[in-house]
Design a protein around this motif. Structure first.
Motif, PDB file in Angstrom:
ATOM      1  N   SER A 128       0.830  -1.211   0.000  1.00 40.61           N
ATOM      2  CA  SER A 128       0.000   0.000   0.000  1.00 40.61           C
ATOM      3  C   SER A 128       0.861   1.255   0.000  1.00 40.61           C
ATOM      4  N   LYS A 129       1.940   1.229   0.773  1.00 37.76           N
ATOM      5  CA  LYS A 129       2.850   2.385   0.803  1.00 37.76           C
ATOM      6  C   LYS A 129       3.497   2.620  -0.560  1.00 37.76           C
ATOM      7  N   ILE A 130       3.890   1.535  -1.221  1.00 40.48           N
ATOM      8  CA  ILE A 130       4.542   1.682  -2.531  1.00 40.48           C
ATOM      9  C   ILE A 130       3.549   2.206  -3.567  1.00 40.48           C
ATOM     10  N   VAL A 131       2.322   1.735  -3.518  1.00 40.89           N
ATOM     11  CA  VAL A 131       1.292   2.240  -4.433  1.00 40.89           C
ATOM     12  C   VAL A 131       1.099   3.742  -4.229  1.00 40.89           C
ATOM     13  N   LEU A 132       0.997   4.181  -2.972  1.00 41.31           N
ATOM     14  CA  LEU A 132       0.814   5.606  -2.715  1.00 41.31           C
ATOM     15  C   LEU A 132       2.078   6.404  -3.017  1.00 41.31           C
ATOM     16  N   LEU A 133       3.245   5.814  -2.758  1.00 35.81           N
ATOM     17  CA  LEU A 133       4.494   6.468  -3.152  1.00 35.81           C
ATOM     18  C   LEU A 133       4.460   6.809  -4.629  1.00 35.81           C
ATOM     19  N   ASP A 134       4.088   5.854  -5.450  1.00 39.71           N
ATOM     20  CA  ASP A 134       4.115   6.066  -6.898  1.00 39.71           C
ATOM     21  C   ASP A 134       3.024   7.018  -7.370  1.00 39.71           C
ATOM     22  N   SER A 135       1.918   7.093  -6.615  1.00 42.12           N
ATOM     23  CA  SER A 135       0.915   8.121  -6.906  1.00 42.12           C
ATOM     24  C   SER A 135       1.468   9.503  -6.573  1.00 42.12           C
ATOM     25  N   ILE A 136       2.216   9.602  -5.481  1.00 39.33           N
ATOM     26  CA  ILE A 136       2.773  10.884  -5.037  1.00 39.33           C
ATOM     27  C   ILE A 136       3.843  11.382  -5.995  1.00 39.33           C
ATOM     28  N   ILE A 137       4.717  10.481  -6.442  1.00 39.83           N
ATOM     29  CA  ILE A 137       5.836  10.909  -7.300  1.00 39.83           C
ATOM     30  C   ILE A 137       5.523  10.730  -8.788  1.00 39.83           C
ATOM     31  N   SER A 138       4.296  10.352  -9.096  1.00 43.10           N
ATOM     32  CA  SER A 138       3.834  10.134 -10.481  1.00 43.10           C
ATOM     33  C   SER A 138       4.776   9.199 -11.241  1.00 43.10           C
ATOM     34  N   ASN A 139       4.990   8.027 -10.669  1.00 44.24           N
ATOM     35  CA  ASN A 139       5.872   7.033 -11.282  1.00 44.24           C
ATOM     36  C   ASN A 139       5.075   6.130 -12.210  1.00 44.24           C
ATOM     37  N   ILE A 140       5.376   6.198 -13.490  1.00 38.22           N
ATOM     38  CA  ILE A 140       4.613   5.434 -14.489  1.00 38.22           C
ATOM     39  C   ILE A 140       5.217   4.051 -14.737  1.00 38.22           C
ATOM     40  N   ASP A 141       6.270   3.699 -13.998  1.00 40.54           N
ATOM     41  CA  ASP A 141       7.045   2.506 -14.360  1.00 40.54           C
ATOM     42  C   ASP A 141       7.219   1.545 -13.190  1.00 40.54           C
ATOM     43  N   ARG A 142       6.088   1.085 -12.627  1.00 41.80           N
ATOM     44  CA  ARG A 142       6.139  -0.011 -11.646  1.00 41.80           C
ATOM     45  C   ARG A 142       4.965  -0.941 -11.976  1.00 41.80           C
ATOM     46  N   THR A 143       5.093  -1.613 -13.100  1.00 46.30           N
ATOM     47  CA  THR A 143       4.009  -2.420 -13.643  1.00 46.30           C
ATOM     48  C   THR A 143       4.423  -3.890 -13.695  1.00 46.30           C
ATOM     49  N   VAL A 144       3.491  -4.741 -14.087  1.00 48.35           N
ATOM     50  CA  VAL A 144       3.807  -6.165 -14.234  1.00 48.35           C
ATOM     51  C   VAL A 144       4.917  -6.352 -15.253  1.00 48.35           C
ATOM     52  N   LYS A 145       4.910  -5.528 -16.286  1.00 49.26           N
ATOM     53  CA  LYS A 145       5.923  -5.631 -17.335  1.00 49.26           C
ATOM     54  C   LYS A 145       7.309  -5.274 -16.817  1.00 49.26           C
ATOM     55  N   ASN A 146       7.379  -4.328 -15.912  1.00 49.90           N
ATOM     56  CA  ASN A 146       8.655  -3.857 -15.381  1.00 49.90           C
ATOM     57  C   ASN A 146       8.431  -3.447 -13.924  1.00 49.90           C
ATOM     58  N   THR A 147       8.662  -4.372 -12.991  1.00 50.96           N
ATOM     59  CA  THR A 147       8.236  -4.140 -11.606  1.00 50.96           C
ATOM     60  C   THR A 147       9.113  -3.128 -10.872  1.00 50.96           C
ATOM     61  N   ASN A 148      10.400  -3.051 -11.212  1.00 51.80           N
ATOM     62  CA  ASN A 148      11.319  -2.151 -10.516  1.00 51.80           C
ATOM     63  C   ASN A 148      11.281  -2.334  -9.008  1.00 51.80           C
ATOM     64  N   LEU A 149      11.199  -3.591  -8.609  1.00 50.45           N
ATOM     65  CA  LEU A 149      11.242  -3.992  -7.206  1.00 50.45           C
ATOM     66  C   LEU A 149      12.155  -5.206  -7.093  1.00 50.45           C
ATOM     67  N   LEU A 150      12.815  -5.334  -5.957  1.00 47.69           N
ATOM     68  CA  LEU A 150      13.679  -6.480  -5.702  1.00 47.69           C
ATOM     69  C   LEU A 150      13.291  -7.158  -4.399  1.00 47.69           C
ATOM     70  N   ASN A 151      13.454  -8.464  -4.371  1.00 47.56           N
ATOM     71  CA  ASN A 151      13.408  -9.209  -3.112  1.00 47.56           C
ATOM     72  C   ASN A 151      14.845  -9.508  -2.696  1.00 47.56           C
ATOM     73  N   TRP A 152      15.203  -9.052  -1.504  1.00 48.46           N
ATOM     74  CA  TRP A 152      16.566  -9.249  -0.986  1.00 48.46           C
ATOM     75  C   TRP A 152      16.478  -9.485   0.507  1.00 48.46           C
ATOM     76  N   ASN A 153      17.075 -10.569   0.971  1.00 43.14           N
ATOM     77  CA  ASN A 153      17.019 -10.936   2.399  1.00 43.14           C
ATOM     78  C   ASN A 153      15.579 -10.985   2.902  1.00 43.14           C
ATOM     79  N   ASN A 154      14.704 -11.555   2.074  1.00 39.66           N
ATOM     80  CA  ASN A 154      13.292 -11.733   2.418  1.00 39.66           C
ATOM     81  C   ASN A 154      12.563 -10.419   2.654  1.00 39.66           C
ATOM     82  N   GLU A 155      13.045  -9.346   2.058  1.00 38.19           N
ATOM     83  CA  GLU A 155      12.391  -8.046   2.162  1.00 38.19           C
ATOM     84  C   GLU A 155      12.225  -7.448   0.772  1.00 38.19           C
ATOM     85  N   LEU A 156      11.245  -6.560   0.653  1.00 35.37           N
ATOM     86  CA  LEU A 156      10.952  -5.923  -0.623  1.00 35.37           C
ATOM     87  C   LEU A 156      11.673  -4.577  -0.685  1.00 35.37           C
TER      88      LEU A 156
END
Length: 263
Positions: A128-156
């Motif tokens: 939920s925080k990441i969704v609102l972050l991207d609404s706040i910063i108008s990030n158009i590039d966190r989609t299924v096609k290009n997630t721009n997220l990593l899993n590292w040490n069991n954390e996002l």
């Protein structure tokens, strides 16, 4: 007495070794070794969107950190002209040549895994925080096609915010964006998991204060704000980024409703 502005404690290091390009997308970031002995993903000022992508990456990453999300350490990275002279690949050679000076690095998370929406773990509040972050910063590039997220040490972990603040590519019309929400949130990779948007909004508004935003914006290197084609001065751009972010926080209830409706 004039109040002094504060800036973030962002380290500056030198690139000492170019290791390998990361050929995802068109900007050709690279893994490099720095003068502090650590590895970083280097984002180049000479890439497609230029210094504006570095600004978006920097502001977006530090806002994400400020609201409690996991973000690799961001550092300013000096690149000299020696690397382009020894690089055999002409495309990379040109990129290095046009990127001499101050660039941006993200601490390299060794053995991290690209977030897969089908199998990766992401808790509801973080999503939920990441969704609102991207609404706040108008990030158009966190989609299924290009997630721009990593899993590292069991954390996002949140990476790659360079497509944010797209209004800054056309300063003549930036104020038109002050009254808008962010309908493109409908394509967000974490939208289905964002079950706690109201709770996330409360946490964000508590932690993302005006002083925090000002410290982030004041930390943008002056050199990144200098472009012959821009109609605003560096101080005018800083003011614009701050006004835009303040406008997003004032309408965060509308952003929550928009995301909930899209779900």
């Amino acid at each position: 007495m004039i109040a002094q502005s504060n800036t973030l404690d962002i380290r500056t290091v030198d690139v000492v070794k170019y290791i390998t390009p990361l050929r995802e997308g068109g900007s050709l970031p690279a893994i490099v070794e720095a003068s502090d002995g650590f590895l970083y993903v280097l984002k180049f000022r000479g890439a497609g969107q230029g210094k504006k992508a570095l600004i978006a990456e920097f502001i977006g990453g530090e806002i994400a950190r400020a609201i409690g999300l996991k973000v690799p350490e961001l550092v300013f990275m000096n690149l000299d002209d020696s690397f382009s002279k020894t690089e055999p690949d002409e495309e990379i050679q040109d990129l290095l040549k046009f990127s001499i000076g101050l660039n941006l690095g993200l601490h390299y998370l060794s053995s991290s895994i690209t977030f897969d929406p089908l199998v990766s773990v992401a808790d509801d509040l973080t999503s939920s925080k990441i969704v609102l972050l991207d609404s706040i910063i108008s990030n158009i590039d966190r989609t299924v096609k290009n997630t721009n997220l990593l899993n590292w040490n069991n954390e996002l972990w949140v990476i790659d915010n360079g497509a944010s603040f797209y209004f800054h590519h056309h300063w003549d019309t930036w104020q038109n964006h002050l009254t808008r929400t962010f309908p493109l949130i409908k394509d967000h990779v974490l939208l289905e998991r964002a079950d706690l948007l109201e709770e996330a909004a409360q946490e964000i508004t508590k932690t993302l204060q005006k002083d925090t935003i000002k410290n982030i914006v004041d930390s943008i290197p002056e050199d990144w704000l200098l472009n012959e084609s821009d109609t605003l001065t560096p101080s005018g751009m800083r003011a614009a980024y701050m006004e835009y972010l303040h406008s997003r926080l004032l309408k965060i209830e509308s952003l929550v409703k928009e995301a909930n409706d899209a779900r």
